[in-house]
Enzyme design. Structure first.
Site, PDB file in Angstrom:
ATOM      1  N   CYS A 214     -11.504  -1.568  -6.823  1.00 10.93           N
ATOM      2  CA  CYS A 214     -10.775  -2.694  -6.249  1.00 10.93           C
ATOM      3  C   CYS A 214      -9.724  -2.179  -5.266  1.00 10.93           C
ATOM      4  CB  CYS A 214     -10.113  -3.477  -7.376  1.00 10.93           C
ATOM      5  SG  CYS A 214      -8.975  -4.735  -6.813  1.00 10.93           S
ATOM      6  N   CYS A 217      -6.053  -3.123  -7.003  1.00  4.95           N
ATOM      7  CA  CYS A 217      -5.471  -2.543  -8.216  1.00  4.95           C
ATOM      8  C   CYS A 217      -6.170  -1.258  -8.647  1.00  4.95           C
ATOM      9  CB  CYS A 217      -5.499  -3.557  -9.352  1.00  4.95           C
ATOM     10  SG  CYS A 217      -7.131  -3.818 -10.034  1.00  4.95           S
ATOM     11  N   CYS A 236     -13.059  -8.342  -9.430  1.00  2.00           N
ATOM     12  CA  CYS A 236     -12.345  -7.233 -10.069  1.00  2.00           C
ATOM     13  C   CYS A 236     -12.109  -7.548 -11.535  1.00  2.00           C
ATOM     14  CB  CYS A 236     -11.018  -6.981  -9.366  1.00  2.00           C
ATOM     15  SG  CYS A 236     -10.052  -5.709 -10.178  1.00  2.00           S
ATOM     16  N   CYS A 239      -7.829  -7.437 -11.891  1.00  2.00           N
ATOM     17  CA  CYS A 239      -6.910  -8.398 -11.289  1.00  2.00           C
ATOM     18  C   CYS A 239      -7.708  -9.601 -10.795  1.00  2.00           C
ATOM     19  CB  CYS A 239      -6.106  -7.767 -10.149  1.00  2.00           C
ATOM     20  SG  CYS A 239      -7.054  -7.414  -8.658  1.00  2.00           S
ATOM     21  N   ASP A 366     -22.048  18.052   9.733  1.00  2.00           N
ATOM     22  CA  ASP A 366     -22.370  18.213   8.319  1.00  2.00           C
ATOM     23  C   ASP A 366     -23.583  17.344   7.964  1.00  2.00           C
ATOM     24  OD1 ASP A 366     -22.391  18.629   5.639  1.00  2.00           O
ATOM     25  OD2 ASP A 366     -20.452  17.694   5.231  1.00  2.00           O
TER      26      ASP A 366
END
Ligand SMILES: [Zn+2]
Lengths: 458, 254
Positions: A214, A217, A236, A239, A366
């Protein structure tokens, strides 16, 4: 507009002409670079002359296609569009496109700007262009060796949002939790779009999903549906954060190859058809439609405009070579590569595949990201898969570890093209998946054989 | 025979193709008829002694690394320490490697505690060290990979490096060391598909894990032609892109 604007425009135009005349590249960045050296305020000066302002489009995947779609909508409604169509999306490339559309006295000829912008150039572009609308598509991991961590991109975009004019609209993909959180403060000035379709949902978050937590949070996000990468319907556990209500919803993707999408805005529905294919293009088409509707364009006109959009550089482009039909797909990050594979599988295509991997600066040096791609899905295709490019060996090894024995390994791009095409029966087809510079090389080879228009005239 | 691989923080510390290492371990066991079970061990999930025969730990972004550092303070970290002392093989890359040292000191904010298994510590640097790396190791020969880190790791007097940097930056860009070894634990900045391209390292870890079960026989060799080609290709790229010419100076330790 002052003498300086005119001078910088003249210099840029001269360089464009020279570059093309003497065939030293497409002239997509150098003119703008030079003109900005002469007059750093040039872009602002030109952009503010546009009577209908500028629309800026940003996102890791799909910005070129979406920008083309938005430009097509506006052209269909009779506007003259200034657009960095070649995909040159740093300030110098944007300036080149604007110079090209200007008179020698520095007066811009056009009604509205449509500009795709590189993730890291977004604050500078917003400062200079003062857009009336910002379209944010998604945020995926792309070339980490160039860009650093995703959190850095988020900080950069926060700065770009803060630099928007106070009356600008933000059109955002709400299926991306990071973007939903980032644009929340815009309230009434925000249009959200997203998918709401069960038929294209993935069974779980793919390995290459870049965000799992999230943004508010830090708890783990729960996905009710995953559509692509970390895009989906989320909530979430820790929260109240959840996917915000959608202004524009995409549904009933009966067929993703080619694309049919029903969108709803409030109580009205609209059917869209596109020559593009795949779930990622469903998002691009949806984004363009949302932008068009947010600008107040007529719904029927939006549908008509979107139907005309053709694939951009290396995005499912088709070309015939020596009696074989080739489809070219650009792959530049794990999510894009996964979606290309999903497209092959959904289309149940039976043609051999050539994968070209380069590791030059523009590809990202890369190549580790190849190991985050779910190459295993290619087993289902049961077609010969060959590799080439500078890092064709790495790709071959990745395939082998996925239980897909590579059919052949070619060295460069030109050699791969000719020798691989010779293995295809005449009248048959093949798919080429290539990284950015491999795609450029491939197109150069095809152009040399007279098969594709030069890069800057497409 | 059945091996259990513990993938530490698989969901949160897992960038730059770290999964390639786990794929290589699983596939190389499978080809030899060794069954493998991969268990992901996340933040807040317990670790029991004897649960795993091999650990892999990848790199992560700042926030995820902080979460892992605190997750290992206390009982869980002590179990991991005990397992490493018992000889359980570990491959820890980037962020995981840093947390097996004494500490990680960021630019701002508090120092992150490590487990101190390696006599090494890491300090945030001002530039990123990015590029293809070639390392010469006494034990494993030539290793090739890609590095991308701003943390600079320094080895203490009792630490043994994994190898000497031939091309690239390594631990800190100064002393030419790369990585660290302690018992069967390996820490390194070579991320992503390290094991696929350096199969000798993968087989070392597998052999160590088998030895925990009393299996002493040498591993059946596999057809590694494609791995050799990919290895050579990566070394060629490192040569072509090399930024620092490293002269064969005597090994310097700090
Ligand atoms: Zn939350």
């Amino acid at each position: 507009m002052g003498l300086r604007t005119s001078l910088a425009t003249v210099a840029g135009r001269a360089v464009t002409w020279g570059a093309r005349r003497f065939r030293i590249g497409g002239g997509t960045a150098l003119p703008g670079f030079l003109a900005l050296q002469l007059h750093p305020g040039l872009l602002r000066e030109l952009a503010r002359q546009l009577p209908h302002g500028t629309i800026v489009i940003a996102g890791t995947n799909g910005k070129t296609t979406t920008a083309r779609a938005v430009a097509a909508l506006l052209e269909t409604s009779g506007l003259a569009v200034v657009h960095n169509r070649s995909g040159s999306n740093l300030p110098r490339g944007i300036a080149s496109a604007f110079i090209e559309a200007s008179s020698l006295t520095g007066r811009i000829r056009g009604d509205i700007g449509v500009v795709e912008v590189d993730e890291f150039a977004l604050p500078a572009a917003v400062q200079a262009l003062q857009p009336r609308m910002l379209v944010l598509l998604n945020l995926f991991r792309d070339q980490l060796d160039r860009y650093g961590e995703l959190e850095t991109v988020v900080r950069t975009w926060r700065a770009a949002l803060a630099a928007l004019p106070s009356d600008a609209l933000v059109v955002v993909n709400a299926d991306d939790p990071v973007l939903a959180d980032l644009t929340e403060p815009f309230g009434a000035r925000r249009w959200t779009f997203g998918l709401d379709d069960l038929t294209v949902a993935l069974p779980a978050l793919p390995h290459a999903a870049d965000w799992r937590l999230c943004p508010r949070c830090g708890s783990t996000l729960t996905y009710e549906r995953v559509f692509l990468g970390h895009l989906g319907i989320y909530r979430c556990a820790g929260c109240a954060f959840t996917r915000p209500p959608l202004t524009v919803t995409g549904r009933s993707v009966d067929s993703v190859v080619p694309l049919q999408l029903e969108i709803t805005v409030g109580s009205s529905a609209l059917m869209l058809e596109s020559q593009l294919a795949g779930v990622y293009n469903a998002y691009n088409v949806l984004a363009a439609a949302a932008a068009g509707l947010a600008l107040g364009l007529d719904a029927a006109l939006v549908a008509r405009g979107l139907a005309t959009v053709e694939a951009a550089f290396g995005r499912q482009e088709r070309v015939r070579l020596a009696g074989r039909e080739l489809t070219l797909v650009l792959v530049k990050n794990p999510t894009g590569f996964n979606e290309a594979i999903r497209l092959l599988v959904l289309a149940r295509q039976r043609c051999p595949v050539l994968i070209l991997i380069n590791d030059l600066d523009a590809d990202g040096r890369d190549v580790s990201w190849l190991w985050d791609v779910d190459v295993e899905a290619l087993q289902q295709l049961a077609v010969p898969i060959s590799t080439g490019g500078i890092r064709g060996g790495e790709m071959a090894l990745r395939l082998a570890y996925a239980g897909v024995v590579p059919a052949a390994r070619y060295r460069g791009v030109a050699e791969a093209l000719d020798r691989w095409v010779a293995t295809l029966p005449p009248g048959s087809c093949g798919w080429v998946l290539a990284t950015y510079t491999a795609m450029l090389q491939l197109r150069r080879e095809l152009a040399r054989r007279g098969l594709l228009p030069s890069f800057w005239v497409q | 025979m059945r091996l259990r691989i513990g993938w530490l923080y698989a969901r949160t510390m897992n960038i730059y193709g770290d999964r390639g290492n786990v794929l290589a371990l699983v596939e190389r066991c499978r080809r030899r008829g060794i069954e493998v079970e991969v268990r992901e061990i996340g933040v807040g999930e317990p670790l029991e002694p004897g649960c795993c025969d091999l650990f892999f730990w990848g790199g992560g972004q700042d926030r995820e690394q902080i979460a892992a550092a605190f997750d290992l303070q206390g009982a869980k970290g002590e179990v991991l320490r005990g397992e490493i002392e018992r000889g359980v093989p570990v491959l820890a890359v980037c962020g995981g490697y840093q947390l097996l040292g004494h500490f990680y000191r960021p630019h701002d904010g508090p120092e992150l505690p490590g487990l101190g298994i390696f006599d090494a510590w890491t300090v945030a640097g001002s530039r990123r060290m990015i590029g293809n790396v070639v390392v010469e190791s006494h034990e494993f020969g030539e290793l090739v990979g890609f590095e991308n880190h701003s943390g600079r790791t320094f080895l203490g007097p009792t630490a043994q490096p994994l190898g000497v940097v031939r091309i690239g930056y390594g631990n800190n860009g100064e002393d030419r060391t790369e990585g660290c070894r302690y018992r069967n634990a390996i820490g390194t900045y070579l991320h992503g598909p390290l094991l696929p391209k350096n199969p000798q390292l993968a087989d070392f870890l597998i052999a160590c894990a088998l030895r925990l079960h009393g299996w002493e026989e040498p591993l059946v060799p596999l057809d590694d032609e494609l791995a050799r080609l990919a290895h050579a290709e990566a070394v060629a790229r490192a040569r072509a892109q090399r930024r620092t010419v490293v002269l064969p100076l005597p090994f310097k330790r700090r």
